[in-house]
Design a protein around this motif. Sequence first.
Motif, mmCIF file in Angstrom:
data_model
loop_
_atom_site.group_PDB
_atom_site.id
_atom_site.type_symbol
_atom_site.label_atom_id
_atom_site.label_comp_id
_atom_site.label_asym_id
_atom_site.label_seq_id
_atom_site.Cartn_x
_atom_site.Cartn_y
_atom_site.Cartn_z
ATOM 1 N N UNK A 64 0.809 -1.211 0.000
ATOM 2 C CA UNK A 64 0.000 0.000 0.000
ATOM 3 C C UNK A 64 0.841 1.259 0.000
ATOM 4 N N UNK A 65 2.123 1.139 -0.181
ATOM 5 C CA UNK A 65 2.985 2.305 -0.314
ATOM 6 C C UNK A 65 3.569 2.830 0.974
ATOM 7 N N UNK A 66 3.186 2.272 2.113
ATOM 8 C CA UNK A 66 3.755 2.700 3.380
ATOM 9 C C UNK A 66 3.291 4.080 3.790
ATOM 10 N N UNK A 67 4.126 4.736 4.539
ATOM 11 C CA UNK A 67 3.826 6.087 4.977
ATOM 12 C C UNK A 67 3.072 6.141 6.290
ATOM 13 N N UNK A 68 2.775 7.351 6.703
ATOM 14 C CA UNK A 68 2.115 7.569 7.981
ATOM 15 C C UNK A 68 0.670 7.056 7.984
ATOM 16 N N UNK A 69 0.000 7.125 6.857
ATOM 17 C CA UNK A 69 -1.377 6.643 6.778
ATOM 18 C C UNK A 69 -1.463 5.158 7.045
ATOM 19 N N UNK A 70 -0.578 4.406 6.432
ATOM 20 C CA UNK A 70 -0.576 2.963 6.658
ATOM 21 C C UNK A 70 -0.204 2.656 8.102
ATOM 22 N N UNK A 71 0.730 3.380 8.650
ATOM 23 C CA UNK A 71 1.138 3.183 10.040
ATOM 24 C C UNK A 71 -0.030 3.481 10.988
ATOM 25 N N UNK A 72 -0.795 4.516 10.687
ATOM 26 C CA UNK A 72 -1.934 4.884 11.532
ATOM 27 C C UNK A 72 -3.043 3.844 11.470
ATOM 28 N N UNK A 73 -3.212 3.208 10.347
ATOM 29 C CA UNK A 73 -4.295 2.237 10.178
ATOM 30 C C UNK A 73 -3.913 0.841 10.666
ATOM 31 N N UNK A 74 -2.663 0.636 11.023
ATOM 32 C CA UNK A 74 -2.192 -0.678 11.450
ATOM 33 C C UNK A 74 -2.972 -1.179 12.672
ATOM 34 N N UNK A 75 -3.301 -0.294 13.610
ATOM 35 C CA UNK A 75 -4.018 -0.731 14.813
ATOM 36 C C UNK A 75 -5.424 -1.236 14.466
ATOM 37 N N UNK A 76 -6.065 -0.626 13.468
ATOM 38 C CA UNK A 76 -7.382 -1.094 13.041
ATOM 39 C C UNK A 76 -7.287 -2.487 12.419
ATOM 40 N N UNK A 77 -6.226 -2.704 11.666
ATOM 41 C CA UNK A 77 -5.992 -4.000 11.037
ATOM 42 C C UNK A 77 -5.766 -5.073 12.107
ATOM 43 N N UNK A 78 -4.964 -4.742 13.112
ATOM 44 C CA UNK A 78 -4.678 -5.688 14.185
ATOM 45 C C UNK A 78 -5.953 -6.008 14.965
ATOM 46 N N UNK A 79 -6.785 -4.995 15.234
ATOM 47 C CA UNK A 79 -8.056 -5.229 15.921
ATOM 48 C C UNK A 79 -8.971 -6.132 15.091
ATOM 49 N N UNK A 80 -8.986 -5.934 13.792
ATOM 50 C CA UNK A 80 -9.813 -6.769 12.911
ATOM 51 C C UNK A 80 -9.332 -8.214 12.929
ATOM 52 N N UNK A 81 -8.028 -8.409 12.981
ATOM 53 C CA UNK A 81 -7.495 -9.776 13.064
ATOM 54 C C UNK A 81 -7.947 -10.427 14.363
ATOM 55 N N UNK A 82 -7.877 -9.693 15.475
ATOM 56 C CA UNK A 82 -8.316 -10.219 16.766
ATOM 57 C C UNK A 82 -9.786 -10.594 16.754
ATOM 58 N N UNK A 83 -10.623 -9.765 16.134
ATOM 59 C CA UNK A 83 -12.055 -10.054 16.059
ATOM 60 C C UNK A 83 -12.325 -11.293 15.208
ATOM 61 N N UNK A 84 -11.611 -11.425 14.110
ATOM 62 C CA UNK A 84 -11.798 -12.606 13.248
ATOM 63 C C UNK A 84 -11.330 -13.877 13.948
ATOM 64 N N UNK A 85 -10.229 -13.784 14.687
ATOM 65 C CA UNK A 85 -9.759 -14.957 15.429
ATOM 66 C C UNK A 85 -10.806 -15.392 16.451
ATOM 67 N N UNK A 86 -11.407 -14.428 17.133
ATOM 68 C CA UNK A 86 -12.447 -14.735 18.115
ATOM 69 C C UNK A 86 -13.665 -15.337 17.436
#
Length: 114
Positions: A64-86
């Motif tokens: 996705x090209x990196x940058x601050x936007x991708x870094x900021x959205x990383x926590x949302x991605x991690x939360x989504x992974x946790x929800x899917x695992x549950x």
Amino acid sequence: MDSSSLLTLQSAQTSAGIGAQSSVTSALSDKARDPKKLGADFESMVLSQMISPMFEGLSSDGPFGGGEGEEAMKSFYIDAIGKEMTKHGGVGISAMMQKELLKLQGAQSVPASS
């Protein structure tokens, strides 16, 4: 400040605290008190916290090209992974939480975990 004024102030603070607590408790809907939902939410949060270190130190110059936007959205991605695992079974924290919450609520039967 004399002792009677201090006691009056403490009494007012205690009354305000109890009133605020009861209004917050009454504001919770029945859905928010559902042991199944609470257990799943807690397990999702724990799993997100457990997998979060896996993403630390990774360069964000990926697809996705990196940058601050991708870094900021990383926590949302991690939360989504946790929800899917549950959602797909998790690690059993949710079932344990449901059982304990039902004990605290005084329920006689514990529903089977899904």
